[in-house]
Structures are given as structure tokens and as C-alpha cells.
Design an enzyme around this catalytic site. Structure first.
Site, mmCIF file in Angstrom:
data_model
loop_
_atom_site.group_PDB
_atom_site.id
_atom_site.type_symbol
_atom_site.label_atom_id
_atom_site.label_comp_id
_atom_site.label_asym_id
_atom_site.label_seq_id
_atom_site.Cartn_x
_atom_site.Cartn_y
_atom_site.Cartn_z
ATOM 1 N N HIS A 143 4.013 -1.027 -3.850
ATOM 2 C CA HIS A 143 4.118 -0.153 -2.905
ATOM 3 C C HIS A 143 4.486 -0.078 -1.743
ATOM 4 O O HIS A 143 4.808 1.439 -1.050
ATOM 5 C CB HIS A 143 3.280 -1.971 -1.490
ATOM 6 N N GLU A 144 6.316 -0.822 -1.319
ATOM 7 C CA GLU A 144 7.265 -0.665 -0.497
ATOM 8 C C GLU A 144 7.994 0.973 -1.323
ATOM 9 O O GLU A 144 7.849 1.609 -0.723
ATOM 10 C CB GLU A 144 8.098 -1.719 -0.396
ATOM 11 N N HIS A 173 6.067 4.088 -0.411
ATOM 12 C CA HIS A 173 6.088 4.541 0.992
ATOM 13 C C HIS A 173 7.673 4.789 0.979
ATOM 14 O O HIS A 173 7.554 5.860 1.385
ATOM 15 C CB HIS A 173 6.507 3.217 2.231
ATOM 16 N N GLU A 191 0.486 4.418 4.037
ATOM 17 C CA GLU A 191 -0.128 4.044 3.551
ATOM 18 C C GLU A 191 -1.416 4.357 2.283
ATOM 19 O O GLU A 191 -1.490 2.817 0.789
ATOM 20 C CB GLU A 191 -1.262 2.622 4.631
HETATM 21 ZN ZN ZN Z 1 2.348 -0.408 3.532
#
Ligand code: ZN
Length: 501
Positions: A265-266, A269, A295
């Protein structure tokens, strides 16, 4: 590029330097700082934040902006120059339209609110949080009037995180897929024996978890020459420069998912931030354009790719080699289902793909009602539980697991929640478009090749930084505004298969 424009860019890059220095102090606070440093660090952060703010709204910046605007009058809308002026004007307006005293009152109410909330949550005592939340809402309502809005005061808050988005559009998007999500969750619950998460809830040594996660996101294309991973209680991604985009992760020995999917997830980003065009470095354009688009990237790499069967057909043998004692006897299909189990739960950050947006809808509807005063703060826990039961079919046993779980309201982050749901929708929408351009992407993922997908994202999204708003970007890429239908189609196809619906 004219002289005035260059002078403006030089000024903006100094402001950005102050801001990034503040970011480093904030990263250190969350990753390294001993508790004893808290008071001094808060003062340091606030000093740098004030200096950056004063520089942005100063006469010097405003004159440079006016001069540069005249000089670049003929710049095309999608040029760097035209975008720089447009985005900076917006930033200066947002920084100046709220009176300094109100900003100070809000900052103070948030600092206090956060403290009171943390204690109220620990003691499961909503009543203790009520006065602080009421104070924050009163001040935020005043802030909305200064920020300005057309239809609903909530629009003013949304616009800060998701420029151009309005409450009525969010409501329309949510209403358009709420019942389908509820139906999907109910349908799945009749077949809950098809997936359970026992295999991921064994003991997984943390050093091996770390190494495996890093290997996966290196393959995705997160560049560790320009990034690194550290540990933090609340995982996040933070940018100091295009050459230094960091992520943090939290490891849980007895549960494989938080660190593994948290890292993906990170990294999603981080790849967005690393992929901004080098010519925008150091300027206000050098970051992701909205929280929703940001996101969409974290969700894409965490869920659409990282929880797909193709991905694990490539990655699972490696995971088995890393954890032979835990997984040697577990086949791919059992593992795949274990990481894609759907089950209503109380805590948003632990929610699966299908129930996640329902958690957001609960919060959005309550925030809207709180902002207008239609719902009294005192009645919030009851309203929370009623909505929770109607959307997720369960009632939190305590407020700690219900209305008190999130940090957002205590920190004045009203209007923030919908961006998570927008991210889920955009992830599916962008992925579909990438597949239309490159139908081989799923097969490539099955071979551990992610270049085609990442390059498509870089060219269509990352490189533009903040040049375009989320709407402009989504229109350019997909020919439509954000839609929920692709997300629903994605969920239905995936979970019909897994749960044999
Ligand atoms: Zn996030």
C-alpha cells in the site's frame, strides 16, 4: 521562461524547502524520537509551519505571483507554467481566506481534541470527548464560511483534500453502490466456509516478513535508491524530495497481512511520488494531485495487483520458500482465499475490499449531519451503531470499537474519509483503462513483471504531479469522471469466483 516566472519558482522552492524540513522532523517524530522529545518537537514543527505559511502569503510571494501571471498569460492550460500559476493561486487563496485567529483557534482545538480523544478512546468514554468534538465542529463550521462553498458547507472541507469534489457527488456515488455492496456481503456470508484466514494468522518471524515485503515492492518498481522503509505505529508514506520518498510499516508477528499488504500500500503511494516528472521537482506541483488519486495508487498495488490470483501464482512459491514451516503444506488456492476473506468487522483499517466503502459511507453520512447540526454530537454513538447495523449487519460492542476508533474527527479532518472510497473506485477505473491499452498486463503480473502497468500509471498519472485536478486527470485518462461501477464489477467478478456465488 521569463524572469518573473523564474523568480516565482525560486521563491516557491524556498517555501517548499521549509515545508520539507518540517516533514523530516515529523517523520523523525514518528519513527525515531524518544518520548522525551515530544514537547520540543511540537514547538519546532509549529515554528517551521508558521514560517512556511508566512512566506507563502507574504507580499513578496503575491507580487511575484501577479507579475509571473502577467508574463505567462499565453501559457497553455496544460503547460508547466500555466499549471504552476493556477495551483499556486489556489494555494495562496486557501492559506489566506481564513483569518489567522480562527486558524490558531482551530489548531489549538485540534491539539486538545486529539489528546482528549486518545484518553476517551482508551477509557471507552465518548461523553468525555463530546465537548472537544463540539468545539471543533463549531470552529470548522466557521472555517467553511471563509473557505466558501456553493451547495453545502461540507463541500468546503472536501475541496481541501479532493479539489472539485462535492458532497452531492459523493452522495450520488455512494448511493449508487451502497446496496450492491450490502448484497455482496450478505451473499458471501452464506458461503463463509470457502475462505478463512487461519493460515495467515500463524507465527511469521518479522525479519523474514520484512525481507519478503521489500522484495515484492522492489519488483513493483519502488526505487530503494530513492526510498527506504522504517517502522512506525501508524504506517505512512512521506516525501522529502523526488530522490527521497520513504515508507513506514508496522509488523505483527502473528499475522502476515498487516505488514505485507501495508508495505504494498505505502509503496503504491511512494511510486506515485517518485514518478512525478523531474522538471517539477522542488515546486508545488511535485506531488500527488489529490488524496483520492493517491489512494487509487496504494489500493491498486495493494489490492488489485497484490491480492490477485495472478500475482500469487508468481509470488506464492517464493513465500513458501521464505516460510516453509508455515506454508509448505498450504496450496495456492487456500492461501489466495485466506488473503481475500470477506467478513464484516468493526475496525475500518482492518476492513476487507468489499466492506471498506461501507465503513466510509457510515462516516460520510454522519459527518454531513454533524456539520449542518442535523445530528447532535451527543447522539453520535447511537447514530453510528444504527448505521453500522444497517450496512454491515453488526453492532460494535463498545464505542472504542465504534465511533471512537478513528483519529480524524479529533484532528479536525472533516471531509477526509470519502477520499479513501474515491481511491477504491479510481483504482478499478484506472486499472480497467490500463488493461484496455495493454491486455497482457494480467499475464505479465503472473510472471512477476510489473513494468507495463507501472509505466502506464507513470505516463498517465504520476508524471503530471499536481498539474491537473483529479477530475481533469480522470477525464483525460478514461473520458469520464470518477465512477463506482468499475469498482463494483471488479468486486463482483473476483468474489463470485472465490465464494462460488
Ligand atoms: Zn493510503
Amino acid at each position: 521562461m521569463g524572469e518573473k516566472y523564474q523568480a516565482l519558482v525560486a521563491r516557491l522552492s524556498e517555501i517548499r524547502n521549509v515545508d520539507r524540513a518540517r516533514a523530516i522532523l515529523s517523520w523523525d517524530q514518528q519513527v525515531n524520537m524518544p518520548r522525551g522529545g515530544a514537547k520540543a518537537r511540537a514547538a519546532q514543527l509549529s515554528t517551521l509551519s508558521r514560517i512556511g505559511h508566512d512566506m507563502l502569503i507574504s507580499d513578496e510571494t503575491r507580487h511575484l505571483l501577479q507579475d509571473a501571471e502577467k508574463e505567462t498569460e499565453d501559457a497553455a492550460y496544460d503547460s508547466v507554467e500555466g499549471s504552476m500559476i493556477r495551483v499556486t493561486k489556489r494555494d495562496v487563496h486557501q492559506a489566506t481566506c481564513v483569518p489567522t485567529q480562527l486558524v490558531a483557534d482551530i489548531t489549538e482545538a485540534e491539539a486538545l481534541g486529539h489528546q482528549v480523544w486518545a484518553e476517551a478512546r482508551a477509557n471507552n468514554n465518548f461523553a468525555a470527548f463530546e465537548p472537544a468534538l463540539q468545539r471543533i465542529l463549531d470552529l470548522k463550521r466557521q472555517e467553511a464560511d471563509f473557505l466558501g462553498f456553493v451547495e453545502h458547507p461540507y463541500d468546503a472541507f472536501l475541496d481541501q483534500y479532493e479539489p472539485g469534489m462535492t458532497a452531492s457527488r459523493v452522495k450520488r456515488l455512494f448511493d449508487a453502490h451502497k446496496s450492491e455492496l450490502v448484497e455482496l456481503v450478505v451473499a458471501v456470508s452464506a458461503h463463509s466456509d470457502r475462505a478463512n484466514d487461519a493460515v495467515v494468522r500463524q507465527s511469521y518471524p518479522i525479519d523474514k516478513q520484512r525481507a519478503f515485503g521489500l522484495k515484492m515492492v522492489s519488483n513493483y518498481g519502488y526505487d530503494f535508491e530513492r526510498g527506504r522503509q522504517d517502522e512506525a505505529v501508524h504506517p505512512f508514506c512521506i516525501t522529502f524530495a523526488q530522490g527521497d520518498v520513504r515508507i513506514t510499516t508496522r509488523f505483527t508477528e502473528n499475522y502476515l497481512n498487516p505488514a505485507l499488504f501495508g508495505t504494498m500500500h505505502e509503496a503504491g503511494h511512494a511510486m506515485y511520488e517518485q514518478g512525478v516528472a523531474p522538471e517539477l521537482e522542488g515546486t508545488p506541483l511535485s506531488r500527488g494531485t489529490s488524496l483520492g488519486v493517491h489512494e487509487s495508487q496504494s489500493r491498486l498495488w495493494e489490492n488489485v495487483v497484490g491480492r490477485s490470483r495472478n500475482f500469487w501464482s508468481w509470488a506464492y512459491p517464493q513465500l513458501q520458500d521464505t516460510f516453509p514451516d508455515q506454508l509448505k503444506a498450504v496450496d495456492l488456492e487456500t492461501f489466495y482465499r485466506s488473503i481475500n476473506r470477506i467478513a464484516p468487522s468493526y475496525i475500518r483499517v482492518e476492513a476487507d475490499e468489499a466492506t471498506y466503502n461501507l465503513h466510509i459511507m457510515v462516516r460520510f453520512e454522519l459527518e454531513m449531519a454533524l456539520v449542518t447540526g442535523a445530528l447532535a454530537v451527543h447522539d453520535l454513538p447511537k447514530a453510528w451503531n444504527e448505521r453500522f447495523e444497517s450496512y454491515l449487519g453488526i453492532v460494535p460492542p463498545t464505542d472504542k470499537e465504534g465511533v471512537l476508533q478513528d483519529i480524524h474527527w479529533s484532528s479536525g479532518l472533516i471531509g477526509y474519509f470519502p477520499t479513501y472510497a474515491v481511491g477504491n473506485m479510481l483504482a478499478a477505473q484506472y486499472y480497467r483503462q490500463a488493461l484496455a491499452a495493454h491486455p497482457t498486463i494480467p499475464d505479465e503480473i503472473g510472471q512477476g513483471k510489473f513494468d507495463t502497468l507501472r509505466e502506464w500509471m507513470r505516463i498517465n498519472i504520476y508524471q503530471h504531479g499536481r498539474k491537473f485536478t483529479a477530475d481533469e486527470l480522470t477525464q483525460r485518462i478514461t473520458g469520464e469522471p470518477v465512477e463506482c461501477g468499475y469498482f463494483v464489477d471488479y468486486l463482483k467478478a473476483k468474489y463470485t469466483d472465490i465464494y462460488g456465488l
